[in-house]
Design an enzyme around this catalytic site. Structure first.
Site, PDB file in Angstrom:
ATOM      1  N   CYS A 144     -23.737   9.190  31.480  1.00 10.26           N
ATOM      2  CA  CYS A 144     -23.884  10.407  32.267  1.00 10.26           C
ATOM      3  C   CYS A 144     -23.128  10.269  33.590  1.00 10.26           C
ATOM      4  O   CYS A 144     -22.983   9.188  34.138  1.00 10.26           O
ATOM      5  CB  CYS A 144     -25.327  10.765  32.543  1.00 10.26           C
ATOM      6  SG  CYS A 144     -26.329  11.111  31.095  1.00 10.26           S
ATOM      7  N   ARG A 181     -17.443   7.017  31.746  1.00 10.24           N
ATOM      8  CA  ARG A 181     -18.830   6.586  31.630  1.00 10.24           C
ATOM      9  C   ARG A 181     -19.425   6.894  30.254  1.00 10.24           C
ATOM     10  O   ARG A 181     -20.462   6.358  29.884  1.00 10.24           O
ATOM     11  CB  ARG A 181     -19.680   7.253  32.712  1.00 10.24           C
ATOM     12  CG  ARG A 181     -19.306   6.829  34.113  1.00 10.24           C
ATOM     13  CD  ARG A 181     -20.051   7.630  35.167  1.00 10.24           C
ATOM     14  NE  ARG A 181     -21.455   7.287  35.220  1.00 10.24           N
ATOM     15  CZ  ARG A 181     -21.974   6.362  36.004  1.00 10.24           C
ATOM     16  NH1 ARG A 181     -21.196   5.649  36.790  1.00 10.24           N
ATOM     17  NH2 ARG A 181     -23.271   6.118  36.015  1.00 10.24           N
ATOM     18  N   TRP A 215     -24.744  12.315  28.419  1.00 11.99           N
ATOM     19  CA  TRP A 215     -24.791  11.412  27.263  1.00 11.99           C
ATOM     20  C   TRP A 215     -26.175  11.582  26.663  1.00 11.99           C
ATOM     21  O   TRP A 215     -27.175  11.267  27.289  1.00 11.99           O
ATOM     22  CB  TRP A 215     -24.551   9.977  27.724  1.00 11.99           C
ATOM     23  CG  TRP A 215     -24.238   8.996  26.643  1.00 11.99           C
ATOM     24  CD1 TRP A 215     -23.047   8.823  26.006  1.00 11.99           C
ATOM     25  CD2 TRP A 215     -25.125   8.009  26.095  1.00 11.99           C
ATOM     26  NE1 TRP A 215     -23.139   7.796  25.099  1.00 11.99           N
ATOM     27  CE2 TRP A 215     -24.400   7.283  25.128  1.00 11.99           C
ATOM     28  CE3 TRP A 215     -26.451   7.672  26.320  1.00 11.99           C
ATOM     29  CZ2 TRP A 215     -24.956   6.236  24.399  1.00 11.99           C
ATOM     30  CZ3 TRP A 215     -27.007   6.637  25.592  1.00 11.99           C
ATOM     31  CH2 TRP A 215     -26.266   5.938  24.647  1.00 11.99           C
ATOM     32  N   ASN A 242     -29.506  12.410  35.811  1.00 13.43           N
ATOM     33  CA  ASN A 242     -29.223  11.187  35.056  1.00 13.43           C
ATOM     34  C   ASN A 242     -30.517  10.402  34.910  1.00 13.43           C
ATOM     35  O   ASN A 242     -31.283  10.286  35.872  1.00 13.43           O
ATOM     36  CB  ASN A 242     -28.207  10.306  35.789  1.00 13.43           C
ATOM     37  CG  ASN A 242     -26.795  10.826  35.683  1.00 13.43           C
ATOM     38  OD1 ASN A 242     -26.538  11.818  35.023  1.00 13.43           O
ATOM     39  ND2 ASN A 242     -25.872  10.148  36.346  1.00 13.43           N
ATOM     40  N   GLY A 243     -30.751   9.832  33.738  1.00  8.96           N
ATOM     41  CA  GLY A 243     -31.936   9.025  33.530  1.00  8.96           C
ATOM     42  C   GLY A 243     -32.839   9.615  32.461  1.00  8.96           C
ATOM     43  O   GLY A 243     -32.438  10.507  31.703  1.00  8.96           O
ATOM     44  N   GLU A 297     -17.200 -12.568  22.182  1.00  4.24           N
ATOM     45  CA  GLU A 297     -16.591 -11.502  22.976  1.00  4.24           C
ATOM     46  C   GLU A 297     -15.423 -10.855  22.239  1.00  4.24           C
ATOM     47  O   GLU A 297     -15.244  -9.634  22.274  1.00  4.24           O
ATOM     48  CB  GLU A 297     -16.131 -12.065  24.333  1.00  4.24           C
ATOM     49  CG  GLU A 297     -15.375 -11.083  25.217  1.00  4.24           C
ATOM     50  CD  GLU A 297     -16.186  -9.869  25.623  1.00  4.24           C
ATOM     51  OE1 GLU A 297     -15.572  -8.914  26.160  1.00  4.24           O
ATOM     52  OE2 GLU A 297     -17.416  -9.830  25.423  1.00  4.24           O
ATOM     53  N   LYS A 330     -15.244  -6.882  21.267  1.00  4.08           N
ATOM     54  CA  LYS A 330     -14.139  -6.004  21.657  1.00  4.08           C
ATOM     55  C   LYS A 330     -13.582  -5.250  20.448  1.00  4.08           C
ATOM     56  O   LYS A 330     -13.305  -4.063  20.524  1.00  4.08           O
ATOM     57  CB  LYS A 330     -13.010  -6.810  22.318  1.00  4.08           C
ATOM     58  CG  LYS A 330     -13.271  -7.195  23.731  1.00  4.08           C
ATOM     59  CD  LYS A 330     -13.326  -5.980  24.645  1.00  4.08           C
ATOM     60  CE  LYS A 330     -14.251  -6.201  25.811  1.00  4.08           C
ATOM     61  NZ  LYS A 330     -15.669  -6.245  25.523  1.00  4.08           N
ATOM     62  N   GLU A 365     -16.033  -2.507  19.413  1.00  2.10           N
ATOM     63  CA  GLU A 365     -16.062  -1.412  20.378  1.00  2.10           C
ATOM     64  C   GLU A 365     -14.842  -0.513  20.257  1.00  2.10           C
ATOM     65  O   GLU A 365     -14.960   0.726  20.329  1.00  2.10           O
ATOM     66  CB  GLU A 365     -16.117  -1.967  21.805  1.00  2.10           C
ATOM     67  CG  GLU A 365     -17.435  -2.620  22.190  1.00  2.10           C
ATOM     68  CD  GLU A 365     -17.387  -3.196  23.593  1.00  2.10           C
ATOM     69  OE1 GLU A 365     -18.331  -2.981  24.345  1.00  2.10           O
ATOM     70  OE2 GLU A 365     -16.381  -3.873  23.924  1.00  2.10           O
ATOM     71  N   HIS A 376     -23.385 -22.027   7.074  1.00  5.81           N
ATOM     72  CA  HIS A 376     -24.780 -21.661   6.834  1.00  5.81           C
ATOM     73  C   HIS A 376     -24.937 -20.164   6.574  1.00  5.81           C
ATOM     74  O   HIS A 376     -25.917 -19.553   7.000  1.00  5.81           O
ATOM     75  CB  HIS A 376     -25.642 -22.105   8.023  1.00  5.81           C
ATOM     76  CG  HIS A 376     -25.605 -23.575   8.258  1.00  5.81           C
ATOM     77  ND1 HIS A 376     -26.388 -24.475   7.548  1.00  5.81           N
ATOM     78  CD2 HIS A 376     -24.851 -24.317   9.107  1.00  5.81           C
ATOM     79  CE1 HIS A 376     -26.114 -25.698   7.961  1.00  5.81           C
ATOM     80  NE2 HIS A 376     -25.190 -25.639   8.899  1.00  5.81           N
ATOM     81  N   LYS A 392     -20.170   3.469  29.823  1.00  7.57           N
ATOM     82  CA  LYS A 392     -19.727   2.370  30.677  1.00  7.57           C
ATOM     83  C   LYS A 392     -20.895   1.714  31.406  1.00  7.57           C
ATOM     84  O   LYS A 392     -21.000   0.502  31.471  1.00  7.57           O
ATOM     85  CB  LYS A 392     -18.705   2.885  31.695  1.00  7.57           C
ATOM     86  CG  LYS A 392     -18.133   1.799  32.592  1.00  7.57           C
ATOM     87  CD  LYS A 392     -17.335   0.788  31.792  1.00  7.57           C
ATOM     88  CE  LYS A 392     -16.721  -0.284  32.655  1.00  7.57           C
ATOM     89  NZ  LYS A 392     -16.060  -1.318  31.864  1.00  7.57           N
TER      90      LYS A 392
END
Length: 612
Positions: free
Chosen positions: A2, A27, A74, A100-101, A485, A489, A492, A508, A607
């Site tokens: 948001c 964002r 969002w 927002n929230g 990481e 990436k 995403e 395993h 974000k």
């Protein structure tokens, strides 16, 4: 997650707000809207989709106003659609609000309001809140400001709220708890936003609103009050951000720009702190807490996503250098599992934005139990920075691409400095090893620049593997978190399923996935695990897996085994992750671009995740 932008002053408000919303697109959002006061009348325009669709929607409308609020949403409560987009109106149409929230007790409030005859046109908690404020205003015969204060004493959850009142056309009301809000101070004008990016081109003077504060904002006046109606003194800070930092600067995407900024951002994270020639390391933000750090019975690192991976690297660093037990926790799980935390424990909270809700809640919980809280974040004045007892900024500059790149390497650099500082104070590192690692860190920016020269080679490799359905990323020791990481990436940016594992753990379970269609990325730089990872590569090749290997200059073994080899400069294994992650960032970027995806704004991602 948001975005909020607002303006009150003497210039046309709509262009300021709409440009600000575009700056906040990074964002993550699914709809956008604005509310303006035209001739004392509230007009609200909102649309599902991108800001550009909102701009098309308002063509031909009267947009003249010196006061406006805007929002990119969002979705949390209610699907993405026009009616759930912000701003929302009160029942009488005289109040407009963006938020927002999440209001956690909105169901109870909505039930009360329905019993009093209120009708709702959306599925959102935000509309419930603005109706609740209207109801309080009506029943108590009070001002909107007073109604907001009363309402917030009933509200459970996190919020940044902006309200426009048709009956008070020269005033904006704002309130904050748990989500960020910054107010830019101009000459006869004020700018409000979720972060500084929409403000920086207009003013460098800002006020960061604290939790449980209400701002009464006029063109030429800013009043801050706490929820008990006591006036607070605004603390004006200078922004250390240039407009160029939030623009693409000739790059096709912010993500690529930020990948290529890393030699500079790593240098900036070390500048003023590291003097290898003099053998000195200075961390002013930790000066008063160094003794507590070196005497800590354990260190707990709390973080989310990419920052969690940085924490895993730091676990290896701190345990090796300082001989202090380290645990790395998902912040989202830390609070809820009732952890054993108390005096003598040090919590290091790692976050790019400094506003990550899960991390903030974890910090608050640990702080209540007597732990010392250190913050490692990128945004000056952020909630994590203010909640911490002490901390270190990463100085990576604004990161607009949703998938973190330069913030990660800056975090690694800063966490290495913390480990080295504590080790030297504690006496668990020799002077020779300390000096060697200072030299290594001083050289790392140049080595990252060399790794970036592999961009065109990596683009060709990306083209070869862009149609793969799955990837496996493997590493050992310091390179295990780098493998995690790299896999994150790729997920995403390209939406390709990818898994990261310690290379030894491959046997395993994950080895069952290996066949001639599976690309396996090995982070296999020269370190104390090198012989073991060579054996792991042989195991993959024996099962016809396709191997992409990140190796060190001078390696004569792995290039003869792998299908594709990416060679990076040699570095001490403690510093190597800062370099070895660069090809993985570029690989994910190029695969995403080759698949025709928006790598700066991946689907469903935000974000700054400011709700739990």
């Amino acid at each position: 997650m948001c975005g909020i932008v607002a303006y009150i002053g003497k210039r046309e408000a709509y262009p300021v707000v709409i440009k600000g919303l575009r700056r906040l697109e990074y964002r993550g959002y699914d709809s956008a809207g604005v509310a303006l006061l035209n001739g004392g009348k509230l007009n609200v325009y909102k649309k599902k989709g991108k800001v550009a669709e909102l701009e098309d929607h308002v063509v031909g409308k009267d947009l003249h106003s010196v006061l406006a609020i805007g929002h990119t949403r969002w979705a949390t409560h209610g699907e993405p659609c026009d009616r759930n987009a912000h701003p929302h109106l009160s029942g009488d149409g005289k109040l407009a609000m963006v938020h927002n929230g999440i209001i956690e007790n909105y169901g109870q409030l909505k039930k009360e309001l329905l019993s009093k005859g209120h009708q709702f046109s959306s599925d959102t908690d935000t509309e419930v809140l603005i109706h609740f404020i209207q109801e309080i205003k009506k029943s108590n015969q009070c001002s909107t400001e007073e109604a907001l204060r009363i309402a917030l004493k009933r509200v459970v959850g996190a919020y940044v709220i902006l309200i426009v009142d048709e009956d008070n056309p020269d005033t904006l009301l704002a309130a904050r708890k748990g989500s960020p809000l910054v107010i830019g101070v101009g000459k006869g004008e004020h700018f409000l936003a979720s972060d500084a990016s929409p403000i920086v081109e207009y003013t460098k003077e800002v006020v960061y609103v604290n939790d449980y504060e209400i701002a009464i904002v006029k063109a030429d006046e800013l009043i801050l009050k706490n929820i008990s109606n006591e006036i607070q003194t605004p603390y004006i800070q200078k922004l250390d951000v240039e407009l160029a930092a939030i623009e693409k600067g000739g790059y096709d995407h912010f993500m690529l720009k930020e990948i290529f900024e890393q030699p500079q951002t790593i240098f900036d994270s070390l500048r003023g702190r590291l003097d290898a020639k003099a053998g000195k390391l200075t961390l002013g933000g930790l000066r008063e807490h160094t003794d507590l750090l070196k005497e800590a019975k354990r260190i707990i690192i709390v973080a989310c996503g990419t920052s969690w991976h940085a924490g895993l690297v730091a676990e290896y660093m701190i345990e090796e250098l300082c001989r202090i037990p380290v645990e790395v926790e998902y912040a989202s799980e830390f609070r809820y599992r009732n952890p054993v935390v108390g005096k003598g424990d040090v919590i290091i909270a790692v976050s790019q934005s400094g506003e990550t809700a899960d991390t903030l809640v974890a910090m608050e919980s640990a702080k209540e139990k007597g732990a010392i809280i250190l913050g490692v974040c990128n945004v000056v004045g952020s909630s994590i920075a203010r909640l911490s007892h002490a901390g270190v900024y990463t100085h990576a500059g604004p990161e607009i691409g949703v998938a973190s790149t330069k913030a990660f390497t800056a975090q690694l650099a800063v966490l290495a400095l913390i480990g080295l500082k504590v080790a030297m104070e504690k006496g668990t590192i020799t002077e020779q090893r300390f000096q060697h690692l200072l030299d290594e860190l001083e050289d790392v920016s140049d080595k990252v620049a060399i790794a970036l020269e592999l961009n065109e080679q990596i683009k060709k490799i990306a083209d070869k593997y862009k149609d793969a359905r799955d990837f496996l990323y493997l590493g050992r020791g310091y390179n295990f978190p780098v493998a995690l990481e790299g896999a994150l990436k790729l997920k995403e940016i390209s939406y390709i399923h990818a898994e990261g594992y310690p290379a030894a753990e491959m046997k395993h379970g994950p080895i069952a996935l290996v066949d001639e269609n599976l690309p396996v990325v090995f982070v296999a730089t020269k370190d104390s695990y090198y012989e073991k990872i060579v054996s792991n590569i042989q195991e993959i090749k024996a099962r016809k897996g396709m191997v992409i290997a990140i190796t060190t200059e001078g390696d004569q073994v792995i290039p003869g085994m792998a299908d594709d080899v990416i060679v990076v400069p040699e570095a001490d294994e403690l510093v190597a992750p800062i370099i070895s992650v660069i090809p993985l960032q570029l690989l994910a970027y190029h695969i995403g671009v080759l698949k025709g995806l928006d790598v700066d704004k991946p689907r469903n991602l935000a974000k700054s995740v400011t709700v739990e």
